[in-house]
Structures are given as structure tokens and as C-alpha cells.
Design an enzyme around this catalytic site. Structure first.
Site, PDB file in Angstrom:
ATOM      1  N   HIS A 310      14.744  46.213  28.461  1.00  0.00           N
ATOM      2  CA  HIS A 310      15.541  45.266  29.247  1.00  0.00           C
ATOM      3  C   HIS A 310      16.099  45.909  30.511  1.00  0.00           C
ATOM      4  O   HIS A 310      15.980  47.122  30.700  1.00  0.00           O
ATOM      5  CB  HIS A 310      16.672  44.684  28.390  1.00  0.00           C
ATOM      6  CG  HIS A 310      17.606  45.719  27.825  1.00  0.00           C
ATOM      7  ND1 HIS A 310      17.266  46.552  26.772  1.00  0.00           N
ATOM      8  CD2 HIS A 310      18.859  46.074  28.188  1.00  0.00           C
ATOM      9  CE1 HIS A 310      18.278  47.359  26.515  1.00  0.00           C
ATOM     10  NE2 HIS A 310      19.257  47.095  27.366  1.00  0.00           N
ATOM     11  N   ARG A 320      29.475  40.471  38.546  1.00  0.00           N
ATOM     12  CA  ARG A 320      29.179  40.194  37.138  1.00  0.00           C
ATOM     13  C   ARG A 320      29.744  41.302  36.266  1.00  0.00           C
ATOM     14  O   ARG A 320      29.763  42.473  36.680  1.00  0.00           O
ATOM     15  CB  ARG A 320      27.659  40.105  36.955  1.00  0.00           C
ATOM     16  CG  ARG A 320      27.197  40.031  35.529  1.00  0.00           C
ATOM     17  CD  ARG A 320      25.692  39.756  35.450  1.00  0.00           C
ATOM     18  NE  ARG A 320      25.289  39.679  34.066  1.00  0.00           N
ATOM     19  CZ  ARG A 320      24.728  40.679  33.395  1.00  0.00           C
ATOM     20  NH1 ARG A 320      24.475  41.833  33.997  1.00  0.00           N
ATOM     21  NH2 ARG A 320      24.410  40.536  32.126  1.00  0.00           N
TER      22      ARG A 320
HETATM   23  O1  LIG Z   1      24.551  44.345  31.942  1.00  0.00           O
HETATM   24  C1  LIG Z   1      23.619  44.012  31.221  1.00  0.00           C
HETATM   25  O2  LIG Z   1      23.362  42.832  30.977  1.00  0.00           O
HETATM   26  C2  LIG Z   1      22.730  45.064  30.588  1.00  0.00           C
HETATM   27  C3  LIG Z   1      23.404  46.426  30.485  1.00  0.00           C
HETATM   28  C4  LIG Z   1      22.612  47.390  29.682  1.00  0.00           C
HETATM   29  O3  LIG Z   1      21.473  47.163  29.341  1.00  0.00           O
HETATM   30  C5  LIG Z   1      23.237  48.660  29.239  1.00  0.00           C
HETATM   31  O4  LIG Z   1      24.373  48.942  29.656  1.00  0.00           O
HETATM   32  O5  LIG Z   1      22.579  49.371  28.466  1.00  0.00           O
HETATM   33 FE   LIG Z   2      20.825  48.530  27.726  1.00  0.00          FE
END
Ligand SMILES: O=C(O)CCC(=O)C(=O)O
Ligand SMILES: [Fe+2]
Ligand SMILES: C=C1C[C@]23C[C@H]1CC[C@H]2[C@]1(C)CCC[C@@](C)(C(=O)O)[C@H]1[C@@H]3C(=O)O
Length: 389
Positions: A310, A320
Site C-alpha cells: 500500500h 490529511r
Molecule cells: O496514511 C496512510 O493512509 C498510510 C500510512 C502507512 O501506510 C504507514 O504509516 O505505514
Molecule cells: Fe503502511
């Protein structure tokens, strides 16, 4: 202090301007990211260090959504057999394919979640010099970090983070003490709220681990044992608006090296999952928590369940916030899949390792990406080879 800082910054900008003979204005709308990395890109509005390679940032405008299950945990909590079976199946199918689902009726007080969001927002609104007073030192998971500029030089993430650790049997006032010593008496409360949130996340993580065990036919508590006495990581991400959202990334593509991640995102959206070769958005849902599997769980399940690739994209006009809880095993437990998941058709995929070594690998030798587990495996094999020859 605040005023002093801006005077200093203005002076710095003036000197910079004199050296470069470039017209430069102290634009009040320019983000800190812009002001701090004055190396100008010749063609773009943001500094070069924040521009990600084309293959990483393409498709930013695609609005395809991930079709992840929304799992209602109420039936499971009530001990309803039929609902529990269906819940288990739903989670199993998500974990076999991309490793991400959302949960509702998860038992975490929504007021607590909102309260953490409010405190986090207040923190990120503080003047930069105050935030830098709690700057994260290398090797630690406590404190503030700005674009991770202290650790990396290229492909910087367009975000600021505030992190802390959580240990169930740790010092009662660890987080409270951190905020109090950094910002004074009145911030002790922020620490206590963080602690309460981490406690709730640990409880929910253990519930999900239990469902994962059922869904894999693993003997009750085999996984649970591995997490006893572990120390987890809480991270708050703040993504400021970005003039070039198509070139930058808030968080680059990666799989969490940890076991289980519970994430709460605000309504802006930006979390995306790589599924069937495409980046798909995870739609924010009021009150829901996003759960994704990390590399350690993939290793624990002998690759049956997938660690979720992701990333987070940024937004042109809106800031955000995401609150991320990374559930981690106990440092010295050896990560070995249970017997029923290792067969002649499915031999061991990953060697034994300790979470403490994997964590160290991600902090010292390797920048976390989508192939961390694979490269850690290679590193381990190599390392072992060198030690025995
Ligand atoms: O901010 C997000 O939606 C993803 C953050 C993320 O994947 C992380 O901090 O590992
Ligand atoms: Fe993550
Ligand atoms: C063990 C960890 C490394 C990271 C923090 C925790 C859990 C997830 C990792 C991370 C958030 C994944 C994205 C890249 C990263 C560098 C980040 O953007 O913060 C990662 C963390 C890190 O190495 O500090």
C-alpha cells in the site's frame, strides 16, 4: 520563540536569494516542505527530493476503489456461531488475496478516536521549532519527524509524523511523561489519551489475531503467544496539501514489516492498495478501522496470507491525518509458522527470524518498500552463510 524562528527563516531566505540571484518571496501559502528544501526543481513546483519515479506515482488520478470486505465484529463479540463463521470466511478471503479489510462495531470508542485526531491536529499546528524540540532521534520510535529528511535523501515522503511506542506492561506513564517533559504539564493529558488509544488497539489486535488463527485452522493461541509482552508502535501521519500531488507521495509503496496494522483515516482519503497490478483507493468510512496484514504475519502464515502492498497519495488542497497502530511480536520470539501450515506441497517460504532482527534491518540496513521481507530473507541467508564459512 515563534517570531524568532520566522525572523531567522526570513534572514536565511534573504541570504539564499542573494546567493542565487533569484526572486524569492516569503509566500505565506508556501508549505514548510517547500521552505525547508530550497533546492529548486527546474520545471516543477516542489523540490526535487520529493519527486518519486514515474512508475511509483503514475495513476494518481485513477478513482478505482478496492472492493475490500467491511467486517462487522458484533456477532463475533456476542459469541454468535453462524456470524463468527461468516466473519472468519470474509477475513480469510481478504487475507488470501491482498491482505486488507475494514472493521465496524470494533468496540473502540469513537469519541476516543476523535479525541486522538484532535490532539494530533493541534500538535502538527504547533510552530516548527516547537515540534523539532521532540524530534525523533535515529534508532528510536519516539518523537517527531519531518519528511524523514534525517534518514533519507531521495524520494522523501510528503508528510510529518509523530510516533511513540506502547508496551502493555510498560511504565504506566511513558507516553504521558514524554508529552509532559516536551511540552509541559498541560500536555500530560495528550499522552494519557495516546496510551488509552494504544491499549484499545492492542485489545482489538488480539481479537483479530484470534480470528486469523481460526481462519487458518491454527491451534488456539499459537499466534497469541508470539505477541505476549511485545512492544508496538503508534504513528500519526500528517500530510500537508501539495501543489504537485501527481509527483509526490505521502507514504511511498511498501508493505508494513510488522504483523498487523490498524489504521484510522479521516474523510479526505489517500490510502491505496496494489491489487491485480493496479493502485486502488480504500474509501474512508465513518467509524470504521482499516486492518492490514504485515510481513511478519505473512511469514507466520508461511505465505498463505499476504502482506498488503500500500501507499498514501497527497492532495492539492486538503491536509490529511491518519493514525496508525503497528502491532508487533515480542522482540525475542522466533517467527516460525505452525505445523499445519507447512506441508510437502507448501514447504517453508521464509527462514526463522526474530522480530528484533527484522526491525533492526528496516532501521539500519534497508528502507522499507514492497520487497522488504524478500530482501531480509536474502540478507539472512547471506549473513548466515558468512557466519558459517
Ligand atoms: O496514511 C496512510 O493512509 C498510510 C500510512 C502507512 O501506510 C504507514 O504509516 O505505514
Ligand atoms: Fe503502511
Ligand atoms: C518497523 C517500522 C518501519 C516503519 C515504521 C514501522 C512500521 C512501518 C514502517 C513504515 C511506516 C512504512 C513506510 C515507510 C516508512 C519509512 C515511513 O514512511 O515511515 C516506514 C517506517 C520506518 O522505517 O520508520
Amino acid at each position: 520563540m515563534h517570531e524568532f524562528f520566522y525572523k531567522y527563516l526570513k534572514l536565511f531566505l534573504t541570504i539564499y536569494h542573494l546567493i542565487n540571484f533569484e526572486p524569492i518571496s516569503m509566500d505565506s501559502n508556501a508549505s514548510l516542505h517547500q521552505l525547508f528544501f530550497l533546492e529548486k526543481s527546474s520545471t516543477n513546483l516542489i523540490p526535487e527530493k520529493f519527486i518519486w519515479p514515474k512508475e511509483e506515482n503514475h495513476n494518481i488520478t485513477s478513482h478505482e476503489e478496492l472492493n475490500e470486505p467491511i467486517v462487522d465484529l458484533e456477532g463475533f463479540f456476542n459469541g454468535d456461531k453462524d456470524t463468527t463463521r461468516r466473519t472468519t470466511e470474509l477475513i480469510r478471503s481478504a487475507c488470501l488475496s491482498h491482505g486488507l479489510f475494514q472493521v465496524i462495531n470494533h468496540g473502540v470508542n469513537l469519541k476516543l478516536i476523535n479525541s486522538v485526531h484532535d490532539h494530533v491536529k493541534d500538535f502538527f499546528k504547533l510552530p516548527i521549532d516547537e515540534k523539532l524540540r521532540v524530534q525523533r532521534v535515529p534508532g528510536s520510535f519516539w518523537g517527531y519527524s519531518f519528511a524523514h529528511a534525517d534518514r533519507f535523501t531521495l524520494n522523501l515522503p510528503w508528510k510529518e509524523t509523530l510516533s511513540c511506542c506502547f508496551h502493555e506492561n510498560g511504565h504506566d506513564s511513558e507516553a504521558a511523561g514524554f508529552f509532559k517533559s516536551a511540552f509541559g504539564e498541560e500536555c500530560e493529558h495528550t499522552g494519557l489519551i495516546f496510551k488509552e488509544y494504544c491499549k484499545a488497539m492492542t485489545k482489538l489486535s488480539l481479537t483479530i489475531i484470534e480470528i486469523l488463527e481460526m481462519s487458518l485452522g491454527v491451534d488456539n493461541s499459537y499466534f497469541k503467544e508470539i505477541f505476549k509482552d511485545g512492544s508496538s508502535i503508534m504513528r500519526c501521519n500528517f500530510y500537508p496539501p501539495c501543489q504537485e500531488p501527481g509527483l509526490a507521495l505521502g507514504t511511498g509503496p511498501h508493505c508494513d514489516p510488522t504483523a498487523l496494522t490498524i489504521l484510522h483515516q479521516d474523510q479526505v482519503g489517500g490510502l491505496q492498495v496494489l491489487s491485480d497490478g493496479k493502485w486502488k483507493s480504500v474509501r474512508p468510512r465513518h467509524g470504521a478501522l482499516v486492518v492490514n496484514l504485515g510481513d511478519t504475519l505473512e511469514a507466520l502464515s508461511n505465505g498463505v496470507y499476504k502482506s498488503c502492498p500500500h501507499r498514501a497519495i497527497v492532495n492539492k488542497s486538503m491536509e490529511r491525518i491518519s493514525l496508525v497502530f503497528f502491532f508487533c511480536p515480542s522482540e525475542d520470539k522466533v517467527i516460525v509458522p505452525p505445523e499445519n501450515l507447512v506441508t510437502t506441497e507448501r514447504p517453508r517460504l521464509y527462514p526463522d527470524f526474530k522480530w528484533s532482527d527484522f526491525l533492526q534491518f528496516t532501521q539500519k540496513y534497508y528502507r522499507v518498500d514492497v520487497s522488504t521481507l524478500l530482501n531480509f530473507t536474502k540478507w539472512l541467508i547471506n549473513h548466515h552463510h558468512h557466519q558459517t564459512t
